[in-house]
Structures are given as C-alpha cells and as structure tokens.
Motif scaffolding. Sequence first.
Motif, PDB file in Angstrom:
ATOM      1  N   ARG A  23       0.838  -1.210   0.000  1.00  0.00           N
ATOM      2  CA  ARG A  23       0.000   0.000   0.000  1.00  0.00           C
ATOM      3  C   ARG A  23       0.867   1.251   0.000  1.00  0.00           C
ATOM      4  NH1 ARG A  23      -5.667  -0.810   1.280  1.00  0.00           N
ATOM      5  NH2 ARG A  23      -6.060  -2.820   2.277  1.00  0.00           N
ATOM      6  N   ALA A  24       1.964   1.198   0.739  1.00  0.00           N
ATOM      7  CA  ALA A  24       2.833   2.383   0.841  1.00  0.00           C
ATOM      8  C   ALA A  24       3.435   2.743  -0.520  1.00  0.00           C
ATOM      9  CB  ALA A  24       3.941   2.141   1.866  1.00  0.00           C
ATOM     10  N   ILE A  25       3.996   1.758  -1.212  1.00  0.00           N
ATOM     11  CA  ILE A  25       4.642   2.122  -2.480  1.00  0.00           C
ATOM     12  C   ILE A  25       3.594   2.426  -3.557  1.00  0.00           C
ATOM     13  CG2 ILE A  25       6.734   0.783  -1.931  1.00  0.00           C
ATOM     14  CD1 ILE A  25       5.978  -1.038  -4.331  1.00  0.00           C
ATOM     15  N   ALA A  26       2.428   1.769  -3.472  1.00  0.00           N
ATOM     16  CA  ALA A  26       1.380   2.032  -4.460  1.00  0.00           C
ATOM     17  C   ALA A  26       0.946   3.496  -4.389  1.00  0.00           C
ATOM     18  CB  ALA A  26       0.189   1.108  -4.221  1.00  0.00           C
ATOM     19  N   LEU A  27       0.759   3.971  -3.155  1.00  0.00           N
ATOM     20  CA  LEU A  27       0.322   5.349  -2.949  1.00  0.00           C
ATOM     21  C   LEU A  27       1.343   6.307  -3.544  1.00  0.00           C
ATOM     22  CD1 LEU A  27      -2.043   6.736  -1.436  1.00  0.00           C
ATOM     23  CD2 LEU A  27      -0.510   7.014   0.519  1.00  0.00           C
ATOM     24  N   ARG A  28       2.594   6.035  -3.270  1.00  0.00           N
ATOM     25  CA  ARG A  28       3.672   6.883  -3.769  1.00  0.00           C
ATOM     26  C   ARG A  28       3.702   6.913  -5.303  1.00  0.00           C
ATOM     27  NH1 ARG A  28       8.794   8.041  -1.596  1.00  0.00           N
ATOM     28  NH2 ARG A  28       7.778   8.272   0.400  1.00  0.00           N
ATOM     29  N   LEU A  29       3.364   5.753  -5.910  1.00  0.00           N
ATOM     30  CA  LEU A  29       3.458   5.661  -7.367  1.00  0.00           C
ATOM     31  C   LEU A  29       2.162   6.048  -8.081  1.00  0.00           C
ATOM     32  CD1 LEU A  29       5.420   2.294  -7.496  1.00  0.00           C
ATOM     33  CD2 LEU A  29       6.295   4.509  -8.269  1.00  0.00           C
ATOM     34  N   GLY A  30       1.165   6.419  -7.297  1.00  0.00           N
ATOM     35  CA  GLY A  30      -0.084   6.851  -7.908  1.00  0.00           C
ATOM     36  C   GLY A  30      -1.033   5.734  -8.298  1.00  0.00           C
ATOM     37  N   LEU A  31      -0.888   4.582  -7.652  1.00  0.00           N
ATOM     38  CA  LEU A  31      -1.855   3.498  -7.861  1.00  0.00           C
ATOM     39  C   LEU A  31      -2.902   3.624  -6.769  1.00  0.00           C
ATOM     40  CD1 LEU A  31       0.437   0.333  -8.262  1.00  0.00           C
ATOM     41  CD2 LEU A  31      -0.898   1.407 -10.061  1.00  0.00           C
ATOM     42  N   GLU A  32      -4.166   3.684  -7.179  1.00  0.00           N
ATOM     43  CA  GLU A  32      -5.204   3.789  -6.157  1.00  0.00           C
ATOM     44  C   GLU A  32      -5.843   2.425  -5.931  1.00  0.00           C
ATOM     45  OE1 GLU A  32      -9.327   6.188  -5.173  1.00  0.00           O
ATOM     46  OE2 GLU A  32      -8.214   6.726  -6.983  1.00  0.00           O
ATOM     47  N   PHE A  33      -5.834   1.975  -4.670  1.00  0.00           N
ATOM     48  CA  PHE A  33      -6.446   0.690  -4.329  1.00  0.00           C
ATOM     49  C   PHE A  33      -7.822   0.900  -3.720  1.00  0.00           C
ATOM     50  CE2 PHE A  33      -2.053  -1.421  -3.594  1.00  0.00           C
ATOM     51  CZ  PHE A  33      -1.991  -1.792  -4.933  1.00  0.00           C
ATOM     52  N   ILE A  34      -8.821   0.213  -4.277  1.00  0.00           N
ATOM     53  CA  ILE A  34     -10.147   0.241  -3.688  1.00  0.00           C
ATOM     54  C   ILE A  34     -10.350  -1.082  -2.954  1.00  0.00           C
ATOM     55  CG2 ILE A  34     -12.625   0.416  -4.175  1.00  0.00           C
ATOM     56  CD1 ILE A  34     -11.034   2.958  -4.953  1.00  0.00           C
ATOM     57  N   ASP A  35     -10.732  -1.016  -1.682  1.00  0.00           N
ATOM     58  CA  ASP A  35     -10.970  -2.241  -0.909  1.00  0.00           C
ATOM     59  C   ASP A  35     -12.428  -2.662  -1.050  1.00  0.00           C
ATOM     60  OD1 ASP A  35      -8.486  -2.922   0.752  1.00  0.00           O
ATOM     61  OD2 ASP A  35      -8.655  -0.737   0.980  1.00  0.00           O
ATOM     62  N   ILE A  36     -12.639  -3.913  -1.454  1.00  0.00           N
ATOM     63  CA  ILE A  36     -14.000  -4.441  -1.533  1.00  0.00           C
ATOM     64  C   ILE A  36     -14.176  -5.426  -0.376  1.00  0.00           C
ATOM     65  CG2 ILE A  36     -15.645  -5.751  -2.942  1.00  0.00           C
ATOM     66  CD1 ILE A  36     -14.332  -4.651  -5.434  1.00  0.00           C
ATOM     67  N   GLU A  37     -14.934  -4.996   0.611  1.00  0.00           N
ATOM     68  CA  GLU A  37     -15.058  -5.798   1.844  1.00  0.00           C
ATOM     69  C   GLU A  37     -15.674  -7.165   1.597  1.00  0.00           C
ATOM     70  OE1 GLU A  37     -17.106  -4.100   5.065  1.00  0.00           O
ATOM     71  OE2 GLU A  37     -15.379  -2.898   5.718  1.00  0.00           O
ATOM     72  N   GLU A  38     -16.515  -7.278   0.573  1.00  0.00           N
ATOM     73  CA  GLU A  38     -17.242  -8.537   0.358  1.00  0.00           C
ATOM     74  C   GLU A  38     -16.407  -9.614  -0.326  1.00  0.00           C
ATOM     75  OE1 GLU A  38     -18.713  -5.605  -1.407  1.00  0.00           O
ATOM     76  OE2 GLU A  38     -19.171  -4.999   0.642  1.00  0.00           O
ATOM     77  N   PHE A  39     -15.175  -9.298  -0.709  1.00  0.00           N
ATOM     78  CA  PHE A  39     -14.321 -10.347  -1.282  1.00  0.00           C
ATOM     79  C   PHE A  39     -14.192 -11.492  -0.280  1.00  0.00           C
ATOM     80  CE2 PHE A  39     -11.595  -7.420  -4.219  1.00  0.00           C
ATOM     81  CZ  PHE A  39     -12.340  -7.800  -5.331  1.00  0.00           C
ATOM     82  N   SER A  40     -14.230 -12.724  -0.790  1.00  0.00           N
ATOM     83  CA  SER A  40     -14.024 -13.880   0.095  1.00  0.00           C
ATOM     84  C   SER A  40     -12.650 -14.470  -0.197  1.00  0.00           C
ATOM     85  CB  SER A  40     -15.089 -14.939  -0.180  1.00  0.00           C
ATOM     86  OG  SER A  40     -14.880 -15.510  -1.461  1.00  0.00           O
ATOM     87  N   CYS A  41     -12.440 -15.689   0.246  1.00  0.00           N
ATOM     88  CA  CYS A  41     -11.272 -16.468  -0.167  1.00  0.00           C
ATOM     89  C   CYS A  41     -11.290 -16.551  -1.694  1.00  0.00           C
ATOM     90  CB  CYS A  41     -11.384 -17.862   0.443  1.00  0.00           C
ATOM     91  SG  CYS A  41     -10.248 -19.077  -0.262  1.00  0.00           S
ATOM     92  N   CYS A  42     -10.112 -16.594  -2.313  1.00  0.00           N
ATOM     93  CA  CYS A  42     -10.060 -16.623  -3.779  1.00  0.00           C
ATOM     94  C   CYS A  42     -10.595 -17.933  -4.336  1.00  0.00           C
ATOM     95  CB  CYS A  42      -8.615 -16.426  -4.264  1.00  0.00           C
ATOM     96  SG  CYS A  42      -7.508 -17.811  -3.863  1.00  0.00           S
ATOM     97  N   GLY A  43     -10.528 -18.997  -3.544  1.00  0.00           N
ATOM     98  CA  GLY A  43     -10.976 -20.311  -4.003  1.00  0.00           C
ATOM     99  C   GLY A  43      -9.843 -21.322  -4.091  1.00  0.00           C
TER     100      GLY A  43
END
Lengths: 291, 162
Positions: A23-43
Amino acid sequence: MKYSLFLGCTIPARSRNYELSARAIALRLGLEFIDIEEFSCCGFPLEASDEIGAILLAARNLCLAEEKELDICALCSACASMLTKTAFHLNNNQNLREQINKELSKIGKEYKGTINVRHFARILLEDIGLERIKEEIKRDLKGLKVATHYGCHYLKPSYIYEGFDDPQYPLTLELILEAVGVTNIQYRRKKDCCGGPVLLSDEAIALTVAQEKLKYIKEAGTDCMNLVCPFCSLMFDANQKGIETKFESEFNIPVLYLPQIVGLAMGFGRKELGLNLNSVSTKELTAKLGI
Amino acid sequence: MKRVNLLESDTDFIEELDSADFIGGFRDCFTCGTCTAGCPVHRANEDYNPLRIIRMLVLGLKQEILRGNIIWLCSDCYTCQENCPMGVKITDIINHLKNLATREKNVPLGVSTQEKLLKDQGKIYIIDDFDNKKRAKVGLPSLPAMVEEAKALLRQKWNRET
Ligand code: SF4
Ligand code: SF4
C-alpha cells in the motif's frame, strides 16, 4: 490508475508486512487501491478437493470487481492464479460458464468477463513502468545482494498468463529490483517451488523442499531473499527457524517482500514497510543501509 | 516394487478422463521422464514420481491411484506440466485426480479442514476484533470477520450434492 485490491485470506491475517509495504509504495506511485469488503477467499484452497466450488468462489469475486468496473490487483500469487485461471476457463468454455452462472444467479450475480486480473508486480511493471519507479528512488541500495524466488503461481500455468514473462527463464521481478539499484544474485534451482502446498499432506517433504532452496541461496551468498507470495513467505520466513532446527543448519536469511525492498529504495522507514514484522530479523540488513 | 496387474485396468476411466475438457491428451506421453527429472517433490522423496502417476492413468489403474497417498504429495508447482514435451497437462490432471480421490473419501485432514473452514466462514482465517485492532494500529483498514454470501454459495452447492 485504480484497482480493486484483492488481499485473500492469508495476507490480512498473517502478512501485514506485505500489505503495508504494497500500500505504501502504491500510494507513492499513484496506484489507487479500492478495498471491496465482500471479497471472500479466492478459491485456491478448495481446488484440490472441489474444483467447481473453487471456481464458484473465484467467479463471485470476479463479479464483485466487475460491478465496480475495476481490474483486480492481487498480492498473493495463489490468488492471482486462481482468479486468472477462473477467468480464463469461463471465457473459453461456454458450458462451464453457463453452469457457474446458474449457481451465481441464486445470489443475483452473473460473470460477464469484463475485467482483468493481475499480480501487483505485473502491474508495477506494465502500468507504472521502470522509469517511473526510478523517479521515486531516494535511497541508494547499491551492493545489496538479493536472491529472488519467483515461486510457482506468479508465472504458472503459463497458458493462463498470455505470455507474461517466461516460466523457464523468468525475469520480471529482477527487472524491478535492478531498477531500484540492488544486485540480483543467481543460485541453483532458482525456479523451484517453496514446498508450501505439501504442508497439508506431508510436512517432512514440504520442509525438505524449502530447505534445499535455502541451502542453495546461502551457498550463493546473499543479503536477503525477495518474494511475492505469502505462502512462500510462510515456508522461507516463518518456517526458517524450524527448518534450521530440523536440518541442524543455520541460514539466517532475511526474507523480504518485493514492495519492502522497493520501499527501502524509495526512502520509507522500517515500520512503514512492516520490516519489524518479518520473522527472520531484518535489523542487520537495514543497519547495513544506515537505517 | 509392486507388479502391475492389468486385470485391474479400468478402460472407461481412461476414456472419460482423456476426453475431458482441459486435461485430455495424456496418452501422448512417451515416458521420457522429463516430468520426474524436474520435480522438486521427487528430489525430496524418491517414491514420488509424476511419470508413474501418468503411466498408472494410461493403464487405467483407477483404484490404485485414487486410494493411495501418492497424488496428495504433488505440490501443484506446474514444473512438470511446463516442461513436458508432449503438452501433457500433468499438474492439472493430478489436481483433478485429487478431486476424484476426495469423492472416495481419500483426502488429507488438512485439505478437508480447509474445505470446512470455507463452508463455515467463506475465508480460511476469520478476521476478529483483535486482528482488526492490530490492523488499525498500523493504519490498515478493518475487514469483516467472514463473508456470508460466499458461505451461502458453497453451502447451497454442497447441500445439493450430499
Ligand atoms: S514429461 Fe510428458 S511425455 Fe515425458 S514422461 Fe512426463 S508426461 Fe510423459
Ligand atoms: S506439479 Fe507436482 S508432479 Fe509436477 S513437478 Fe510439481 S510437485 Fe512434481
């Protein structure tokens, strides 16, 4: 640049150092992360016992990102491969797609195939680019010797990854490291697995596989390992003490996540990168860098 | 080593798997051994051998494969599949065999435990208040304990099947 951040199960519970540094380097590089709370295990953990159940979980996660019209950025290689593989099969097999969509319709969802899934490292390379990463370098890491472990699912099975990197001669992670100024160390059996998945059925074999790799890395002489998956970290970092005891050997190899190394180059401090949360101490390593 | 009894060969099993989506074509195997040569689990334990699994399959030794422990030792690393000169989908095949073995109740405890966790929580690890406090302390967003909709999706499938 906006992505839905797919954390999976292991990272938020066990690998906060990976999440923090990413998250730290993404912010610095201008990548915006959106958190989706409803994500489950990937499978992925279901794949061995219930392939269709695994695809169903993955497909539901893909639908959530589709609803937000956001591509997925996955930090864990197993999550990246499970979600990518599911999209691949659903996009190429009409029967399977109908079967899965019939199940999904019961929770009011439908897989449409409108978004892409990529691993964080791939996004760094393809969407940010090495030049942009270099612009953010604030600390000289020259002379830091790093042994990269690609792991398996970051690159394989190659049929799902549309020719991204070459599983026989992988290069992408080392390109990023080279850009931030460290020295990439080569070692025997570099492409080999961490052994993680065998932990569930035969611990001795799993630890032997990991031990072999640590041995070759030690032989090559390195300051630390670099990796991009929490399962690999479990084997090499969290289990390193246990492996040392079991095989009566001493490794003492710090195991860092890619964004922890990139973050060091960008000038972040130990805590900001969660370096205090690694199992094998990283203190000596950062002291060497004057931190 | 045990001798193979071809009277146990199940030809329907061979046909069914060899024509299945994504995993067919294993009869192209010409026993070169490339798969075994690169297998990290084989190096850790010689008894494990992916070529042997493919041969058992080609010979239709269904019960021997599905009742034994051997397939469960595969670490799912895809090295063999990427290396196979004949394009045999070795890892995908072994994974499918694990599924079939599970249906015959031959499944390691760790694997069935994960399955149960997902059915009960939709995640492997529950994120409780304690975890969220630790997350908040380092500035990470809080997460829900479990995912009800994912649980429901799996339960509805499993209830129908059992
Ligand atoms: S690498 Fe392929 S062709 Fe060679 S033995 Fe293994 S499965 Fe058969
Ligand atoms: S996928 Fe399984 S059989 Fe193939 S090389 Fe890896 S551990 Fe061996």
